[in-house]
Design a protein around this motif. Structure first.
Motif, PDB file in Angstrom:
ATOM      1  N   HIS A 148       0.853  -1.181   0.000  1.00  0.00           N
ATOM      2  CA  HIS A 148       0.000   0.000   0.000  1.00  0.00           C
ATOM      3  C   HIS A 148       0.895   1.239   0.000  1.00  0.00           C
ATOM      4  O   HIS A 148       1.102   1.851  -1.018  1.00  0.00           O
ATOM      5  CB  HIS A 148      -0.939   0.003   1.213  1.00  0.00           C
ATOM      6  CG  HIS A 148      -1.991  -1.053   1.152  1.00  0.00           C
ATOM      7  ND1 HIS A 148      -1.780  -2.341   1.566  1.00  0.00           N
ATOM      8  CD2 HIS A 148      -3.267  -1.014   0.698  1.00  0.00           C
ATOM      9  CE1 HIS A 148      -2.879  -3.058   1.384  1.00  0.00           C
ATOM     10  NE2 HIS A 148      -3.800  -2.272   0.857  1.00  0.00           N
ATOM     11  N   ASP A 165      -1.741  -0.726  -3.860  1.00  0.00           N
ATOM     12  CA  ASP A 165      -3.171  -0.463  -3.763  1.00  0.00           C
ATOM     13  C   ASP A 165      -3.432   0.917  -3.166  1.00  0.00           C
ATOM     14  O   ASP A 165      -2.724   1.344  -2.239  1.00  0.00           O
ATOM     15  CB  ASP A 165      -3.849  -1.518  -2.866  1.00  0.00           C
ATOM     16  CG  ASP A 165      -3.904  -2.900  -3.526  1.00  0.00           C
ATOM     17  OD1 ASP A 165      -3.312  -3.074  -4.607  1.00  0.00           O
ATOM     18  OD2 ASP A 165      -4.537  -3.795  -2.945  1.00  0.00           O
ATOM     19  N   ASP A 166      -4.427   1.599  -3.677  1.00  0.00           N
ATOM     20  CA  ASP A 166      -5.053   2.792  -3.086  1.00  0.00           C
ATOM     21  C   ASP A 166      -4.533   4.139  -3.598  1.00  0.00           C
ATOM     22  O   ASP A 166      -5.223   5.127  -3.447  1.00  0.00           O
ATOM     23  CB  ASP A 166      -4.993   2.807  -1.552  1.00  0.00           C
ATOM     24  CG  ASP A 166      -5.728   1.626  -0.926  1.00  0.00           C
ATOM     25  OD1 ASP A 166      -6.422   0.905  -1.658  1.00  0.00           O
ATOM     26  OD2 ASP A 166      -5.601   1.445   0.299  1.00  0.00           O
ATOM     27  N   HIS A 195      -9.965   0.575  -8.785  1.00  0.00           N
ATOM     28  CA  HIS A 195     -10.086  -0.136  -7.501  1.00  0.00           C
ATOM     29  C   HIS A 195     -11.388   0.329  -6.842  1.00  0.00           C
ATOM     30  O   HIS A 195     -11.379   0.727  -5.693  1.00  0.00           O
ATOM     31  CB  HIS A 195      -8.849   0.253  -6.682  1.00  0.00           C
ATOM     32  CG  HIS A 195      -8.627  -0.444  -5.381  1.00  0.00           C
ATOM     33  ND1 HIS A 195      -8.979  -1.734  -5.124  1.00  0.00           N
ATOM     34  CD2 HIS A 195      -8.031   0.003  -4.237  1.00  0.00           C
ATOM     35  CE1 HIS A 195      -8.604  -2.060  -3.885  1.00  0.00           C
ATOM     36  NE2 HIS A 195      -8.047  -1.020  -3.322  1.00  0.00           N
ATOM     37  N   HIS A 207     -14.108   2.575  -2.526  1.00  0.00           N
ATOM     38  CA  HIS A 207     -13.428   1.542  -1.733  1.00  0.00           C
ATOM     39  C   HIS A 207     -14.349   0.918  -0.674  1.00  0.00           C
ATOM     40  O   HIS A 207     -13.984   0.802   0.503  1.00  0.00           O
ATOM     41  CB  HIS A 207     -12.171   2.110  -1.068  1.00  0.00           C
ATOM     42  CG  HIS A 207     -11.123   1.068  -0.744  1.00  0.00           C
ATOM     43  ND1 HIS A 207     -11.251   0.200   0.314  1.00  0.00           N
ATOM     44  CD2 HIS A 207      -9.950   0.764  -1.337  1.00  0.00           C
ATOM     45  CE1 HIS A 207     -10.175  -0.586   0.360  1.00  0.00           C
ATOM     46  NE2 HIS A 207      -9.373  -0.276  -0.634  1.00  0.00           N
ATOM     47  N   ARG A 215      -6.175  -3.847   3.048  1.00  0.00           N
ATOM     48  CA  ARG A 215      -7.167  -2.849   2.623  1.00  0.00           C
ATOM     49  C   ARG A 215      -7.376  -2.948   1.143  1.00  0.00           C
ATOM     50  O   ARG A 215      -6.468  -2.799   0.408  1.00  0.00           O
ATOM     51  CB  ARG A 215      -6.745  -1.435   2.991  1.00  0.00           C
ATOM     52  CG  ARG A 215      -6.698  -1.204   4.482  1.00  0.00           C
ATOM     53  CD  ARG A 215      -8.078  -1.278   5.073  1.00  0.00           C
ATOM     54  NE  ARG A 215      -8.020  -1.098   6.533  1.00  0.00           N
ATOM     55  CZ  ARG A 215      -9.063  -1.286   7.334  1.00  0.00           C
ATOM     56  NH1 ARG A 215     -10.223  -1.679   6.850  1.00  0.00           N
ATOM     57  NH2 ARG A 215      -8.968  -1.111   8.633  1.00  0.00           N
TER      58      ARG A 215
HETATM   59 ZN   LIG Z   1      -7.469  -0.913  -1.308  1.00  0.00          ZN
END
Ligand SMILES: [Zn+2]
Length: 266
Positions: free
Chosen positions: A18, A73-74, A138, A142, A266
Motif C-alpha cells: 500500500h 493499492d489505493d 479499484h 473503496h 485494505r
Molecule cells: Zn485498497
C-alpha cells in the motif's frame, strides 16, 4: 499446492504494497525496507513487471520462474515519492490501483483519522505516461462490495473503470477488489464490465489456465524482514508443511502460535 521442497514452486507471483513511508501505519513499509526488497529482487535476477505484463505471460501459457508482478493499492502519494525512484533505477514496473472517488476527493478511507496524501489526477496522468507505474481502477469509494446491493456493487466496479478511462484516455484492463473481498456476483460484474484481469488478496501462485478474474497476491507487510520477504517471493508462505513449519520456526521461534499475527489488508 506442494512445491516438493523447492522454495520456488512453479507459477507467477504477484506482490502487493500500500504505502512506502516511515509513518507509523499498518499499511506502510519503510522506504529503507522497500529499497532493500527491490534490490534483493534485482540481485537475484528477477524481472519485475506490472499486472498487464503478468497477464500477458499467463495468457501465453507462461509463468517464468524469475518474474514477479508488483502492485500498489489505493494510490498514496508516498508511492510516487519513495517507491517510484527505486523502481525507475532498477528498471522495474508496477500497477497502482486507484479508488477513483478517493483520488477525486469525493470519498475517503474510513480507517484513517487523518488520511495520508493521495495522488491527484494530474499526477496520475503524468505518471501513467511515464511508463513505470500503470494505473488501474479499484472501485469508486473503496467499499466492502459484499455489503452492497446489486446495483451499487455493479456501479462501484463499472464506474471506476469509466472514471479512469476518461482520465487516462486508454482502456482500463485490470480491477482490484477492495480488501480482496468479492464473491461470484462481483466476479460476474467485473467480467461484464470488460475487465481482462482482477486481483484478490488470497496468497499463492498464478498458473496459466487459472481464472484471470481471481488472481492471487501476497501482501508485503511493514514488519517483514528480508527473510520474510524472500519467503514470500519464493512461496514459503503458501506451501504446506514442512517448508512452512521451518519458516515459522525461523521467523517466530519454537512454541509460538501456529498462525502469524493477522495482517492489515485494505
Ligand atoms: Zn485498497
Amino acid at each position: 499446492m506442494r512445491s516438493r521442497g523447492r522454495p520456488d514452486g512453479a507459477g507467477l507471483r504477484i506482490l502487493f504494497y500500500h504505502r512506502v513511508s516511515d509513518d507509523d501505519d499498518a499499511l506502510a513499509v519503510s522506504p529503507r525496507r522497500f529499497r532493500e526488497q527491490m534490490e534483493l529482487l534485482a540481485s537475484s535476477g528477477y524481472e519485475v513487471v506490472d499486472l498487464a505484463a503478468a497477464v500477458d505471460l499467463l495468457e501465453l501459457g507462461l509463468s517464468p520462474p524469475r518474474v514477479v508482478a508488483l502492485n500498489f493499492d489505493d494510490g498514496y502519494r508516498d508511492v510516487a515519492e519513495n517507491a517510484l525512484p527505486v523502481l525507475e533505477r532498477l528498471g522495474f514496473r508496477a500497477t497502482v490501483f486507484l479508488p477513483t472517488g478517493v483520488i477525486e476527493g469525493t470519498a475517503s478511507f474510513p480507517w484513517y483519522e487523518r488520511q495520508p496524501p493521495m495522488l491527484g489526477w494530474d499526477e496520475v496522468v503524468e505518471l501513467d505516461r511515464g511508463g513505470t507505474l500503470r494505473f488501474e481502477p479499484h472501485t469508486v469509494t473503496h467499499p466492502n462490495l459484499l455489503l452492497l446491493d446489486d446495483a451499487a456493487s455493479r456501479r462501484e466496479i463499472a464506474q471506476s473503470k469509466l472514471d479512469l478511462e476518461a482520465m487516462l484516455a486508454r482502456p482500463a484492463e485490470s480491477f482490484c477488489y477492495p480488501a480482496g473481498l468479492f464473491g461470484e456476483r462481483e466476479r460476474r460484474f467485473v467480467a461484464e464490465s470488460g475487465f481482462r484481469a482482477a486481483v484478490s488478496c488470497e496468497p499463492g501462485v498464478n498458473l496459466p489456465g487459472g481464472d484471470p478474474l481471481r488472481l492471487r497476491r501476497r501482501q508485503i507487510d511493514p514488519a517483514d524482514r528480508l527473510l520474510d520477504f524472500r519467503a514470500k517471493v519464493g512461496g514459503g508462505h503458501d506451501t504446506p508443511l514442512p517448508l512452512r513449519g521451518i519458516y515459522r520456526r525461523l521467523r517466530y521461534g519454537e512454541g509460538t502460535p501456529q498462525r502469524p499475527p493477522a495482517a492489515a489488508v485494505r
